[in-house]
Scaffold this motif. Sequence first.
Motif, PDB file in Angstrom:
ATOM      1  N   ASP A  56       0.841  -1.197   0.000  1.00  0.00           N
ATOM      2  CA  ASP A  56       0.000   0.000   0.000  1.00  0.00           C
ATOM      3  C   ASP A  56       0.874   1.245   0.000  1.00  0.00           C
ATOM      4  O   ASP A  56       2.105   1.184  -0.098  1.00  0.00           O
ATOM      5  N   PRO A 110      -0.753  -5.482   2.842  1.00  0.00           N
ATOM      6  CA  PRO A 110      -2.079  -5.743   3.413  1.00  0.00           C
ATOM      7  C   PRO A 110      -2.344  -7.237   3.595  1.00  0.00           C
ATOM      8  O   PRO A 110      -1.983  -8.052   2.739  1.00  0.00           O
ATOM      9  N   GLY A 157      -6.687  -2.857  -1.668  1.00  0.00           N
ATOM     10  CA  GLY A 157      -6.533  -4.294  -1.891  1.00  0.00           C
ATOM     11  C   GLY A 157      -6.714  -4.699  -3.331  1.00  0.00           C
ATOM     12  O   GLY A 157      -7.301  -5.746  -3.634  1.00  0.00           O
TER      13      GLY A 157
END
Length: 279
Positions: free
Chosen positions: A16, A22, A265
């Motif tokens: 990220d 993540p 995501g």
Amino acid sequence: MPVRLIALDIDGTLLDERSHLPAINVDAVAGAAARGIEVALVTGRRYDFALPIARQFPCPLTMIVNNGAVVKSSTGETHFVNLLPRGVAERVLDEAGEFLEMASVCFNRPRENQVIYERIDWRDPLRQGYFERNREFISEMSPLRNCLTEDPIQVMFTGYVDRVRQVEKFVTALPFASEYSIAMTVYDKRDFGLLDVVAAGCSKGATLAEWVRRCGWRREDVMAIGDNLNDIEMLQFAGLPVVMGNSVPELKTLGWRETLSNDQGGVAAAIELYAFGDA
């Protein structure tokens, strides 16, 4: 056609905006591996700089690093190395006098002296974090060309985006430019750019193609996800190219599928939709 290999860029894609991995991406990659899909990290990072990311996954990964110059397993086995000839590296450094403060030379070495600078400013606001995280791998030598006692992996230039674009124009115009390739990466939000001078014909895409050939697969078996200029050849090769929602504008003009951003995501979403789904 089922996906047999997923090729993932790291920075701006798998990580990220805070350079964190993540959990949703970890789960998606682990799920792909559990289904028998090979996952390759395809990155401009050196192996030892990419390894802390690879170690966060509970499954083995193929690692195509240094913008395609080196292929290793996440357990350390070397599969492929494509070095930049020493003489070419010397000529690039000899010509790049005004850009030498941005330059470093990267070597395929076990640990120490992997990346050598002419001078390291440990308080550099743009590169301080990289210097600190790689302290055990980097060193200084002046003049820088004296470090070239063997063929390096690459000559690397880092700095503010406008300055790196000047380097790009410069090295592209050198009379011996056919003797090397370049890989350009820009992060406009951070005003940070990288340009790698690597062996002629070397790129993420060329090495991914060679790896797929060695595995006995076809480009149609490959899904690739990326966000930056150095991902273009990889995405062009893949049968299923996917660009991140946060990609540089150039990638979004090429008609490829687009997933969510790296803060949303996007890697996990693309894997779920295209590798696990019926799309």
